[in-house]
Scaffold this motif. Structure first.
Motif, mmCIF file in Angstrom:
data_model
loop_
_atom_site.group_PDB
_atom_site.id
_atom_site.type_symbol
_atom_site.label_atom_id
_atom_site.label_comp_id
_atom_site.label_asym_id
_atom_site.label_seq_id
_atom_site.Cartn_x
_atom_site.Cartn_y
_atom_site.Cartn_z
ATOM 1 N N ALA A 1 0.349 -1.557 -0.156
ATOM 2 C CA ALA A 1 -0.048 -0.487 -0.530
ATOM 3 C C ALA A 1 1.245 1.558 0.156
ATOM 4 C CB ALA A 1 -1.281 0.749 1.240
ATOM 5 N N TYR A 2 2.120 1.398 0.384
ATOM 6 C CA TYR A 2 2.594 2.605 0.541
ATOM 7 C C TYR A 2 3.188 2.850 -0.878
ATOM 8 C CZ TYR A 2 6.624 4.764 2.515
ATOM 9 O OH TYR A 2 7.913 6.561 2.924
ATOM 10 N N GLY A 3 4.241 1.951 -1.390
ATOM 11 C CA GLY A 3 4.340 1.728 -2.258
ATOM 12 C C GLY A 3 3.710 2.377 -3.400
ATOM 13 N N VAL A 4 2.200 1.736 -3.395
ATOM 14 C CA VAL A 4 0.907 2.187 -4.601
ATOM 15 C C VAL A 4 0.997 3.681 -3.890
ATOM 16 C CG1 VAL A 4 -0.769 1.727 -5.354
ATOM 17 C CG2 VAL A 4 0.876 0.071 -4.810
ATOM 18 N N CYS A 5 1.067 4.181 -2.632
ATOM 19 C CA CYS A 5 0.327 5.557 -2.082
ATOM 20 C C CYS A 5 2.088 6.124 -3.255
ATOM 21 C CB CYS A 5 0.476 5.331 -0.688
ATOM 22 S SG CYS A 5 -1.019 4.858 -0.174
ATOM 23 N N ALA B 1 8.476 0.946 5.329
ATOM 24 C CA ALA B 1 8.129 1.553 5.010
ATOM 25 C C ALA B 1 9.655 1.706 4.095
ATOM 26 C CB ALA B 1 8.947 2.745 5.882
ATOM 27 N N LEU B 2 10.886 1.447 3.681
ATOM 28 C CA LEU B 2 12.169 0.937 3.501
ATOM 29 C C LEU B 2 11.637 -0.377 2.158
ATOM 30 C CD1 LEU B 2 15.456 1.142 5.260
ATOM 31 C CD2 LEU B 2 14.589 2.681 4.090
ATOM 32 N N ALA B 3 10.848 -0.825 2.646
ATOM 33 C CA ALA B 3 10.390 -1.816 1.137
ATOM 34 C C ALA B 3 9.534 -0.907 0.338
ATOM 35 C CB ALA B 3 10.151 -3.261 1.839
ATOM 36 N N GLY B 4 8.555 -0.711 1.271
ATOM 37 C CA GLY B 4 7.420 0.470 0.652
ATOM 38 C C GLY B 4 7.533 1.153 -0.468
ATOM 39 N N THR B 5 9.229 2.192 0.211
ATOM 40 C CA THR B 5 9.629 3.122 -0.319
ATOM 41 C C THR B 5 10.864 2.631 -1.465
ATOM 42 O OG1 THR B 5 10.123 4.139 1.820
ATOM 43 C CG2 THR B 5 11.781 4.905 -0.184
ATOM 44 N N VAL B 6 11.558 1.600 -1.342
ATOM 45 C CA VAL B 6 11.961 0.614 -2.545
ATOM 46 C C VAL B 6 10.857 0.125 -3.638
ATOM 47 C CG1 VAL B 6 13.359 -0.758 -3.871
ATOM 48 C CG2 VAL B 6 13.583 0.254 -1.788
ATOM 49 N N LEU B 7 9.865 -0.105 -3.599
ATOM 50 C CA LEU B 7 8.518 -0.284 -4.346
ATOM 51 C C LEU B 7 7.976 0.315 -4.913
ATOM 52 C CD1 LEU B 7 6.635 -2.790 -5.172
ATOM 53 C CD2 LEU B 7 5.320 -2.454 -3.255
ATOM 54 N N GLY B 8 7.340 1.927 -3.846
ATOM 55 C CA GLY B 8 7.605 2.435 -4.985
ATOM 56 C C GLY B 8 8.147 3.435 -5.427
ATOM 57 N N ALA B 9 9.163 3.787 -5.527
ATOM 58 C CA ALA B 9 10.596 4.062 -5.968
ATOM 59 C C ALA B 9 10.164 3.762 -7.497
ATOM 60 C CB ALA B 9 11.593 4.126 -5.353
ATOM 61 N N GLY B 10 10.634 2.201 -7.871
ATOM 62 C CA GLY B 10 10.716 1.291 -8.790
ATOM 63 C C GLY B 10 9.148 1.111 -9.428
ATOM 64 N N LEU B 11 7.889 1.183 -9.420
ATOM 65 C CA LEU B 11 6.906 1.474 -10.145
ATOM 66 C C LEU B 11 6.635 2.655 -9.969
ATOM 67 C CD1 LEU B 11 3.837 -0.085 -7.156
ATOM 68 C CD2 LEU B 11 4.774 -0.632 -8.788
ATOM 69 N N ALA B 12 7.228 3.352 -9.598
ATOM 70 C CA ALA B 12 6.972 5.278 -10.545
ATOM 71 C C ALA B 12 8.167 5.242 -11.626
ATOM 72 C CB ALA B 12 7.645 6.259 -9.833
ATOM 73 N N PHE B 13 9.561 4.544 -11.297
ATOM 74 C CA PHE B 13 10.428 4.314 -12.404
ATOM 75 C C PHE B 13 10.155 4.168 -13.663
ATOM 76 C CE2 PHE B 13 14.899 3.402 -14.047
ATOM 77 C CZ PHE B 13 14.728 4.166 -13.895
ATOM 78 N N GLY B 14 9.463 2.987 -13.482
ATOM 79 C CA GLY B 14 8.851 1.768 -14.645
ATOM 80 C C GLY B 14 8.181 2.513 -15.226
ATOM 81 N N ASN C 1 10.794 11.034 -8.968
ATOM 82 C CA ASN C 1 10.798 9.693 -9.030
ATOM 83 C C ASN C 1 10.742 8.897 -10.689
ATOM 84 O OD1 ASN C 1 11.699 8.004 -6.776
ATOM 85 N ND2 ASN C 1 9.498 7.904 -6.370
ATOM 86 N N TYR C 2 9.626 9.888 -10.907
ATOM 87 C CA TYR C 2 9.297 10.380 -12.642
ATOM 88 C C TYR C 2 10.582 11.252 -12.639
ATOM 89 C CZ TYR C 2 4.725 8.481 -11.122
ATOM 90 O OH TYR C 2 3.656 7.633 -10.877
ATOM 91 N N CYS C 3 10.515 12.382 -12.432
ATOM 92 C CA CYS C 3 11.761 12.814 -13.427
ATOM 93 C C CYS C 3 13.003 12.135 -13.351
ATOM 94 C CB CYS C 3 11.905 13.705 -12.534
ATOM 95 S SG CYS C 3 11.359 15.853 -12.407
ATOM 96 N N ALA C 4 14.091 10.644 -12.766
ATOM 97 C CA ALA C 4 14.531 10.247 -12.880
ATOM 98 C C ALA C 4 14.342 9.455 -14.151
ATOM 99 C CB ALA C 4 14.588 9.261 -11.929
#
Length: 233
Positions: free
Chosen positions: A69-73, A100-113, A162-165
């Protein structure tokens, strides 16, 4: 002699090119982000700070569900500090930090992808301003170092970076590695603050809030110092 009518195969090929064109993919990305943001506004994840986590989810299941949920949010621009505080309040300092760190990496990966797949081809030709090209060159050539600094210093919106990267030519591994490593200090501070919020005079709470305040001031100072470099001056 009249020109032959367009064959069905030719029409299908043209439709396919339009549907998968850079601007069509960018439009799809914008629609997805608008839908996700609307869903977050309706769900209001900040209520986790007061309402708690659903009782039917507990133990490892709750940690995994919260991380997802953290990553999606975060892909929908929900501020990470709110989610980090909620992680600490719900699961304690240590488990909250890991989740929170797991959600951070997941969210960053989702946005980056999403940004790389749907937005990069359309947006890269627009990087013509001098400060935009300087920022793009910095991210592309010094990805790990640049992203590590961005993660260590708060202030820049997580989803936006994330999106800029994703628009830059930064590779996946440096992006995710720098995100995981650089997010630890501030995530830990917020998780501790959330876990100790019921005792606002405790040393742990005061130290965590002090760290958050100092890191914010340092971020402002560095941004002020670096402003000329981004403008090419």
């Amino acid at each position: 002699m009249p020109a032959p009518a367009a064959t069905p195969d030719g029409l299908a090929a043209r439709c396919t090119r339009v549907l998968f064109s850079p601007w069509s993919r960018l439009a799809l990305l914008l629609v997805l982000l608008a839908c996700a943001t609307s869903a977050m506004l309706l769900w209001r994840p900040q209520q986790l700070l007061s309402g708690g986590w659903p009782a039917q989810w507990s133990g490892p299941t709750a940690l995994v569900m919260f991380a997802v949920a953290y990553g999606v949010c975060t892909t929908a621009f929900v501020p990470r500090p709110v989610l980090n505080l909620a992680a600490g309040a719900l699961f304690g300092s240590q488990s909250g930090l890991v989740t929170a760190l797991a959600g951070t990496v997941l969210g960053a990966g989702l946005a980056f992808g999403l940004g790389r797949l749907l937005g990069q081809d359309a947006l890269r030709p627009l990087l013509r301003a001098r400060w935009l090209t300087a920022a793009d060159r910095q991210l592309s050539e010094h990805g790990f170092r640049s992203m590590l600094l961005i993660r260590l210093l708060p202030g820049l919106p997580f989803a936006a970076t994330n999106y800029c990267a994703a628009v830059s030519r930064m590779r996946w591994f440096p992006f995710l590695a720098a995100t995981a490593l650089g997010s630890v200090p501030n995530t830990a501070a917020y998780a501790v603050a959330g876990a100790r919020a019921s005792a606002p005079t405790s040393p742990a709470f005061l130290l965590s809030m002090g760290f958050i305040a100092v890191s914010g001031l340092v971020a402002v100072a560095i941004a002020w110092y670096k402003r000329k470099a981004l403008r090419g001056g």
